[in-house]
Scaffold this active site. Sequence first.
Site, short mmCIF file in Angstrom:
data_model
loop_
_atom_site.label_atom_id
_atom_site.label_comp_id
_atom_site.label_asym_id
_atom_site.label_seq_id
_atom_site.Cartn_x
_atom_site.Cartn_y
_atom_site.Cartn_z
N GLU A 49 0.87 -1.18 0.00
CA GLU A 49 0.00 0.00 0.00
C GLU A 49 0.90 1.23 0.00
O GLU A 49 1.66 1.45 0.95
CB GLU A 49 -0.88 0.03 1.25
CG GLU A 49 -1.95 -1.01 1.31
CD GLU A 49 -2.81 -0.84 2.56
OE1 GLU A 49 -2.74 0.22 3.20
OE2 GLU A 49 -3.54 -1.78 2.89
N ASP A 60 -5.38 8.17 10.50
CA ASP A 60 -4.05 7.62 10.78
C ASP A 60 -3.61 7.95 12.20
O ASP A 60 -3.85 9.04 12.70
CB ASP A 60 -3.02 8.17 9.79
CG ASP A 60 -3.31 7.77 8.36
OD1 ASP A 60 -3.93 6.70 8.18
OD2 ASP A 60 -2.95 8.50 7.44
#
Length: 261
Positions: A49, A60
Site C-alpha cells: 500500500e 491515521d
Amino acid sequence: MSALADRIAAAKSHDRAALVAYLPVGYPDVDTSIAAMVAAVEGGADVVEIGVPYSDPGMDGPVIQEAVDVAVRAGVGMRDVLRAVSAVADAGAVPVVMSYWNPIERYGVARFAADLAAAGGAGAITPDLIPDEAAEWLAASDEHGLDRVFLVAPSSTGARLRSTTAACRGFVYAASTMGVTGTRETVGDTAEALVARTREAAPGLAVCVGLGVSNGQQAAEVAGFADGVIVGSAYVRELLEGRGVDGVRALSEDLAKGVRA
C-alpha cells in the site's frame, strides 16, 4: 481481472494469508521511502500500500501522521507516488495506492486512474470514500481495469457490508478496531467477528485485516482467519526510530514468517 485478487489467491493456494505492507511516500525522503517499499517486498510482502501524503490524515495514528507530515512539508505529490508504484511493480509485488479522496480529486480522477494504470498500479484504497459517493471513481476504475478497495468496520450494518463489498474489487479492507490506526499489544476478537460477517455478505471476496498488527506472532493470529494481513504503523516505526531500510526488511521477514505459520 484483478491483480490484487490474483495475488491473494496465489498466497491462499500455498495455504497462507497475503502480507500487505503500508508505507507512505516521502519519509524520510522520496528515494528512501521507495527503497523501504522495495525492502518490504524483498522481506516477503505480497502487496504494498503506497501512501499518498495528506495534510489531514484523520484516520491515521500518530506514527503515520508524524511521517506523513514530513512528506507534506517537503511537497511530495502524486508524481512521486506514481514513481513508487512503478518501483514496487518492478520489485515483484502488487502496488496499490492508499489515499484520502481529496488528493485524488485535486489531481483529477480520470487522470489519476489513467496514470496509475500506466505506472503498473493495481488500484486504490480510499478510506474516507464510501461507494455511495464514488460514482466518478467507479467509472474511472472500470475504464482502466483498476481494483477499488473500500473499508468496513465493526460498526458497519449488514446492509452497509453488502453495499460496500458489492463495490469492491480486489479485496475489502476490514478495519478491525474503531478509531485511528496504530500498533496494539493484542489483536482482539473484534477482527475475527468482522471478517466472518463480511464473508457472509460477500462470500467470494477476499477480506484483509488492518489496524494493529506489529509482529510475526500477531500476523500469524490474523492469518488464521483473514485472507490478508495489513501492516502499517509497525513498518513506519522502523523508519522513524532510525532502523531504516534494513529494519523494514527485517520486520517484513518476521511478518512473512507469521503469515506462513
